[in-house]
Design an enzyme around this catalytic site. Structure first.
Site, PDB file in Angstrom:
ATOM      1  N   PRO A   2       0.850  -1.206   0.000  1.00  0.00           N
ATOM      2  CA  PRO A   2       0.000   0.000   0.000  1.00  0.00           C
ATOM      3  C   PRO A   2       0.877   1.244   0.000  1.00  0.00           C
ATOM      4  O   PRO A   2       1.988   1.226   0.512  1.00  0.00           O
ATOM      5  CB  PRO A   2      -0.759  -0.113   1.315  1.00  0.00           C
ATOM      6  CG  PRO A   2       0.046  -1.009   2.179  1.00  0.00           C
ATOM      7  CD  PRO A   2       0.795  -1.942   1.252  1.00  0.00           C
ATOM      8  N   GLU A   3       0.404   2.308  -0.598  1.00  0.00           N
ATOM      9  CA  GLU A   3       1.136   3.564  -0.580  1.00  0.00           C
ATOM     10  C   GLU A   3       0.490   4.513   0.430  1.00  0.00           C
ATOM     11  O   GLU A   3      -0.548   4.209   1.005  1.00  0.00           O
ATOM     12  CB  GLU A   3       1.166   4.174  -1.989  1.00  0.00           C
ATOM     13  CG  GLU A   3       1.862   3.262  -2.990  1.00  0.00           C
ATOM     14  CD  GLU A   3       3.065   3.901  -3.682  1.00  0.00           C
ATOM     15  OE1 GLU A   3       3.424   5.031  -3.338  1.00  0.00           O
ATOM     16  OE2 GLU A   3       3.639   3.248  -4.567  1.00  0.00           O
ATOM     17  N   HIS A  96      -7.901 -15.775   6.410  1.00  0.00           N
ATOM     18  CA  HIS A  96      -6.552 -15.447   6.878  1.00  0.00           C
ATOM     19  C   HIS A  96      -6.584 -14.494   8.070  1.00  0.00           C
ATOM     20  O   HIS A  96      -5.683 -13.684   8.246  1.00  0.00           O
ATOM     21  CB  HIS A  96      -5.747 -14.848   5.721  1.00  0.00           C
ATOM     22  CG  HIS A  96      -5.653 -15.770   4.541  1.00  0.00           C
ATOM     23  ND1 HIS A  96      -4.924 -16.939   4.579  1.00  0.00           N
ATOM     24  CD2 HIS A  96      -6.236 -15.724   3.316  1.00  0.00           C
ATOM     25  CE1 HIS A  96      -5.040 -17.557   3.419  1.00  0.00           C
ATOM     26  NE2 HIS A  96      -5.824 -16.852   2.629  1.00  0.00           N
ATOM     27  N   ARG A 117      -0.373 -13.464   3.570  1.00  0.00           N
ATOM     28  CA  ARG A 117       1.020 -13.910   3.428  1.00  0.00           C
ATOM     29  C   ARG A 117       1.828 -13.791   4.713  1.00  0.00           C
ATOM     30  O   ARG A 117       2.997 -14.140   4.745  1.00  0.00           O
ATOM     31  CB  ARG A 117       1.678 -13.128   2.283  1.00  0.00           C
ATOM     32  CG  ARG A 117       0.942 -13.412   0.963  1.00  0.00           C
ATOM     33  CD  ARG A 117       1.378 -12.504  -0.159  1.00  0.00           C
ATOM     34  NE  ARG A 117       2.733 -12.792  -0.585  1.00  0.00           N
ATOM     35  CZ  ARG A 117       3.348 -12.161  -1.570  1.00  0.00           C
ATOM     36  NH1 ARG A 117       2.717 -11.207  -2.219  1.00  0.00           N
ATOM     37  NH2 ARG A 117       4.575 -12.474  -1.903  1.00  0.00           N
ATOM     38  N   LYS A 160      23.615  15.333  -1.136  1.00  0.00           N
ATOM     39  CA  LYS A 160      23.775  13.895  -1.377  1.00  0.00           C
ATOM     40  C   LYS A 160      24.267  13.607  -2.784  1.00  0.00           C
ATOM     41  O   LYS A 160      23.818  14.212  -3.742  1.00  0.00           O
ATOM     42  CB  LYS A 160      22.417  13.200  -1.179  1.00  0.00           C
ATOM     43  CG  LYS A 160      21.988  13.161   0.264  1.00  0.00           C
ATOM     44  CD  LYS A 160      21.425  11.799   0.591  1.00  0.00           C
ATOM     45  CE  LYS A 160      21.447  11.566   2.083  1.00  0.00           C
ATOM     46  NZ  LYS A 160      21.415  10.161   2.434  1.00  0.00           N
TER      47      LYS A 160
END
Ligand code: ZN
Length: 286
Positions: A2-3, A96, A117, A160
């Site tokens: 998920p974002e 599940h 999972r 960076k």
């Protein structure tokens, strides 16, 4: 995975359906779902019992439920397939179902953690003085956080020796930007994902951050409208949001701006989608 917008929709759902309720008992149906709680399932259940859930909070893709009267929080790891569901007691158990939280009130619903999972789970952690679970203290603020510091992000880019998509996915610089929204924001900003960040100008950083926020807010506004039901859910795999994407997943399709076929390139065990015309590759330095 998920974002951020999906996780924020779950957070809002939890705020509506779970906040300020008192935990009556916790049932752990699969020990893997609490494996990050070292003291084990019984200890996890015991420590939640009798406490009020505070206002659910989020940073980037991390979501947690503060336990009032303590200085601790329950951190939700959604992993690849984790879901948080608020279900009526009488709803049949999901295949599940891993953890069930019952509440001491007459609302008739319970919180369920479902995970096919079992990469995800729940765990209890002490809070930092900022109120963050200690294990995510190193995670930077996300771009939707009002306290996100645009100038500090720009200075970090300049310092960076990295490239822009790596920087966008670096959780110590900016959190919550995943592969999908990075590609979308870079396409909108017409910036190639391998562009070095060291020479980013302040306006270019500001424009890119604006696009990152726009794609996230657009996803939030879609997800936010379909959410007025007794149901909290996140599942990145099935595409919880009906996303309207301009770059991600569009290999070979015409760029929505210039018509050039979009390309996909392998990138850090994932893919990058981009328009070779709008998003010019940087010249390889000699
Ligand atoms: Zn294009």
């Amino acid at each position: 995975m998920p974002e951020l917008p999906e996780v924020e929709v779950v957070r809002r759902g939890l705020e509506r359906w779970v906040a300020h309720r008192t935990v009556a008992d916790v049932e752990v149906l699969h020990p893997r779902a609490v494996r990050r709680h070292i003291a084990g399932a019984d200890d996890f259940a015991h420590r939640l019992k009798g406490h009020h859930i505070g206002t659910p909070s989020r940073r980037g893709k991390y979501l947690w439920l503060p336990l009032e009267e303590t200085n601790q929080s329950v951190l939700a790891h959604l992993g690849m397939s984790g879901q948080l569901l608020v279900q009526p007691h009488e709803a049949p158990d999901e295949k599940h179902l891993r953890i069930r939280v019952r509440f001491a009130d007459g609302q008739g619903t319970e919180l369920r953690f479902v995970d096919q999972r079992t990469f995800g789970g729940l765990s209890l952690h002490d809070n930092t003085p900022e109120g963050l679970p200690d294990v995510i203290a190193h995670i930077a603020r996300d771009p939707l956080d009002p306290l996100f510091d645009d100038e500090a992000f720009h200075q970090a880019l300049r310092r960076k020796r990295t490239t822009i998509k790596r920087a966008l996915l670096d959780q110590s610089l900016i959190s919550g930007v995943g592969n999908i929204y990075a590609d979308e924001a870079l396409w909108r900003a017409r910036v190639h994902y391998e562009r070095p960040t060291a020479n980013f100008t302040r306006p270019r950083t500001a424009e890119l951050l604006g696009h990152v926020r726009d794609v996230m807010n657009a996803a939030l506004s879609v997800g936010g409208t379909s959410f007025d039901s007794l149901y909290v859910n996140v599942n990145g795999e099935s595409g919880y949001f009906d996303r309207s994407l301009d770059a991600y997943g569009r290999e070979g399709l015409p760029c929505k701006r210039c018509g050039t076929p979009m390309r996909r390139r392998p990138w850090m065990n994932r893919s990058s989608y981009f328009c070779p015309t709008c998003q010019r590759a940087p010249r390889v330095s000699s």
